[in-house]
Design a protein around this motif. Sequence first.
Motif, short mmCIF file in Angstrom:
data_model
loop_
_atom_site.label_atom_id
_atom_site.label_comp_id
_atom_site.label_asym_id
_atom_site.label_seq_id
_atom_site.Cartn_x
_atom_site.Cartn_y
_atom_site.Cartn_z
N ILE A 227 1.07 -1.12 -0.05
CA ILE A 227 -0.09 -0.14 -0.04
C ILE A 227 0.91 1.38 -0.10
O ILE A 227 1.73 1.44 0.87
N GLY A 228 0.76 2.05 -1.05
CA GLY A 228 1.75 3.14 -1.18
C GLY A 228 2.89 3.18 -2.15
O GLY A 228 3.50 2.05 -2.31
N GLY A 229 2.77 3.93 -3.23
CA GLY A 229 3.92 3.60 -4.27
C GLY A 229 5.02 4.53 -4.24
O GLY A 229 5.64 5.06 -5.26
N GLY A 230 5.33 5.24 -3.25
CA GLY A 230 6.63 6.10 -3.06
C GLY A 230 7.85 5.41 -2.81
O GLY A 230 8.07 4.43 -3.50
N GLN A 231 8.87 6.19 -2.78
CA GLN A 231 10.26 5.56 -2.74
C GLN A 231 10.31 4.31 -1.70
O GLN A 231 11.08 3.36 -2.04
N LEU A 232 9.62 4.35 -0.67
CA LEU A 232 10.07 3.19 0.40
C LEU A 232 9.45 1.95 -0.44
O LEU A 232 10.02 0.79 -0.46
N GLY A 233 8.31 2.18 -0.86
CA GLY A 233 7.57 1.15 -1.45
C GLY A 233 8.35 0.58 -2.80
O GLY A 233 8.50 -0.72 -3.11
N ARG A 234 9.07 1.34 -3.47
CA ARG A 234 9.93 1.21 -4.61
C ARG A 234 11.09 0.34 -4.33
O ARG A 234 11.37 -0.76 -4.78
N MET A 235 11.62 0.61 -3.18
CA MET A 235 12.96 -0.13 -2.70
C MET A 235 12.41 -1.23 -1.98
O MET A 235 13.19 -2.43 -2.25
N MET A 236 11.26 -1.40 -1.50
CA MET A 236 11.03 -2.73 -0.95
C MET A 236 10.52 -3.52 -2.12
O MET A 236 11.03 -4.78 -1.98
N ALA A 237 9.76 -3.16 -3.16
CA ALA A 237 9.74 -3.89 -4.47
C ALA A 237 10.96 -4.39 -5.08
O ALA A 237 10.96 -5.57 -5.39
N LEU A 238 11.88 -3.57 -5.20
CA LEU A 238 13.06 -4.04 -5.59
C LEU A 238 13.79 -5.18 -5.27
O LEU A 238 14.27 -6.12 -5.49
N SER A 239 13.86 -4.99 -3.67
CA SER A 239 14.41 -6.24 -2.79
C SER A 239 13.66 -7.33 -3.18
O SER A 239 14.01 -8.61 -3.13
N ALA A 240 12.18 -7.35 -3.12
CA ALA A 240 11.24 -8.50 -3.29
C ALA A 240 11.51 -8.88 -4.43
O ALA A 240 11.61 -10.17 -4.76
N LYS A 241 11.60 -8.20 -5.72
CA LYS A 241 11.88 -8.69 -7.01
C LYS A 241 13.26 -9.49 -6.94
O LYS A 241 13.12 -10.59 -7.57
N ALA A 242 14.18 -9.14 -6.34
CA ALA A 242 15.63 -9.69 -6.56
C ALA A 242 15.60 -11.01 -5.56
O ALA A 242 16.05 -11.92 -6.20
N MET A 243 14.47 -11.02 -4.94
CA MET A 243 14.27 -12.17 -4.28
C MET A 243 13.39 -13.23 -4.89
O MET A 243 13.23 -14.41 -4.41
#
Length: 375
Positions: A15-31
């Motif tokens: 929930i929320g598409g800001g930079q914190l979400g972006r960096m969470m997503a990048l980590s999640a994608k790497a995993m």
Amino acid sequence: MSRKVILPGGTIGIIGGGQLGRMMALSAKAMGYRVAVLDPTPESPCGQVADDKIIAPYSSQEAMEQLAERSDVITYEFENIDEDALENASRITWVPQGSELLKVAKDRIAEKETITSAGLPVAPYYPVKTEQELIGAADELGFPFVIKTATGGYDGKGQVVVKDEQILSEAAGLLSQGPCVIEKWLSFAKEISVIITRNTNRETAVFPVAENIHENNILHQTIVPARISDLAEKKAIELAVLLANALELVGTLAVEMFLMKDDSIFINEIAPRPHNSGHYTIEACETSQFTQHIRAICNLPLGSTALHKPAVMVNVLGEHQEKLLTSLPGLRDWNVHLYGKNEAKTGRKMGHATLIRSSVDEALQEIEHIGIWPK
Ligand code: ADP
Ligand code: MG
């Protein structure tokens, strides 16, 4: 207590598409996870890197349900979301962080009460709802103090520092926005923060204490290791652990603190999510705060938080971006992160850079020398 584990291949809803979400997503994608995001804007920083986006207002019950239906686990990247909507989402899918901590963190009055009832120190304060109460509380506390709106404030917004009676009427103006707290203005030695993560198996990991320098109430630099005594460092970590346990934390908690000259510490505020002062962990620690957060909400074992080398993180605000970009070809070993925001407004967080050097002084001097951030 749930022992559920979400394995890679599963979908993490943010929930929320800001930079914190972006960096969470990048980590999640790497995993190896899939990422779905809910944000009202079409090209949000997180939406740009997510597999699936729901573009709708946060208040839309339907959108929240849609996100829940498409996700195996839900997390959030900011605290101003409706806890009832999150509650509803938890009837559809897994919301390991719950909504209790969110309630506490988004309201400074509840936040201070919760910290105090856990037996932990905050600056002397009073909740105030009326001008009458404000005058009475100001009398008790004495000048200077700061008045803060109980909800909705960030980066110093919704705050007035009151040095004398003359500014009392300006302070009273904030009350029109709703309940406030007034707290004693502390002449602290340093601002520090501790980021702590806990998974649903109650495994806990703490990142190194960070020293934070604010400019115009916005975080400017984070320095790690913090230039504080061993005793202060130990106390800061102890406070974060006690608070995380008292809150039965699941996920990430950032604890902002004031360190006084005598090494006593007051807790300033908390954020139930990865935090700007933890961006240094991406390059400087064995595990980043974002990877750790994903591990926690998926109930995987937490990673080591060991610091590899001294680090300084500096924020890139709207007014810094152009100069940073023209300097970029000459910036060797600068870990520059930009969040994909199109409008470089003054004071807007556009990105950050982390320098890993053999000492924090070396990193600080290099940042000063480059001249992007005027003194
Ligand atoms: P925000 O939600 O805007 O981050 P904070 O409560 O953290 O709100 O306040 C922003 C900054 O203002 C703090 O990082 C600190 O520099 C300063 N500040 C806030 N409260 C106090 C206080 N009681 N004494 C001294 N400085 C304060
Ligand atoms: Mg703050």
